[in-house]
Design a protein around this motif. Sequence first.
Motif, short mmCIF file in Angstrom:
data_model
loop_
_atom_site.label_atom_id
_atom_site.label_comp_id
_atom_site.label_asym_id
_atom_site.label_seq_id
_atom_site.Cartn_x
_atom_site.Cartn_y
_atom_site.Cartn_z
N GLU A 122 0.84 -1.19 0.00
CA GLU A 122 0.00 0.00 0.00
C GLU A 122 0.88 1.25 0.00
O GLU A 122 2.00 1.22 0.51
N VAL A 134 -1.59 -0.82 -3.95
CA VAL A 134 -0.88 -0.54 -5.20
C VAL A 134 -0.34 -1.80 -5.87
O VAL A 134 -0.17 -1.82 -7.08
N GLU A 135 -0.11 -2.87 -5.12
CA GLU A 135 0.43 -4.09 -5.71
C GLU A 135 0.09 -5.28 -4.82
O GLU A 135 0.06 -5.16 -3.60
N GLU A 152 4.54 10.84 -6.67
CA GLU A 152 4.71 9.78 -5.68
C GLU A 152 6.07 9.82 -4.98
O GLU A 152 6.30 9.03 -4.06
N TYR A 157 5.05 3.79 2.50
CA TYR A 157 4.63 2.46 2.07
C TYR A 157 4.38 1.57 3.28
O TYR A 157 5.00 1.77 4.33
#
Length: 181
Positions: A122, A134-135, A152, A157
């Motif tokens: 995230e 995000v992944e 970004e 994160y």
Amino acid sequence: MPVKPLVLVALLAAGCSEASPPAFTATLTSPTAVVLTWQDDGAGHRVEYANDPAGPWTTLRFLPAHTMSYRHPDLIPETPFYYRVQPFTGPVSTDLVAVTSDGTVTVTWPDRTRDEAGFLLEIRRPGAPDFDPVEVTDPDVTTCLLSLLPGEEGSAYRVRTLHYGPLSPVVHQTTGQAPSS
């Protein structure tokens, strides 16, 4: 003295409670857009769709906790769309290392579980109040390389260990005719 039917109906109705709202719905909001809604269960949700109720299923988005709707826009006209959601939970890793270089960020973390469904990376962009998914990785993967998009740089994160809950019932909508030009 026998109870009259109208009185009996009124007595039965007085003891009935209202039905609770459906747990998951799909509403056609334009000929080519569907809005999905569900109740807040405190979990994040994976939203999936298919054009056949048996699949194959495609993940549209991983949504953060407390999100209770998703809009699926710009759909193919006159096409059936089937949807389902699946809650996910998992602890956030505190042992995260993010290294930025040449417009990319490499994020690494330890795998402390044996039964995860994968990991969810995230991002919280500068000025944003919340983290966004995000992944998603496979189980046992502990590194992720991301290309940074404009704005970004300087993001925060975090990684969440994924554990999925039960799938929702499948809901369905068929899109309408395309707007004429």
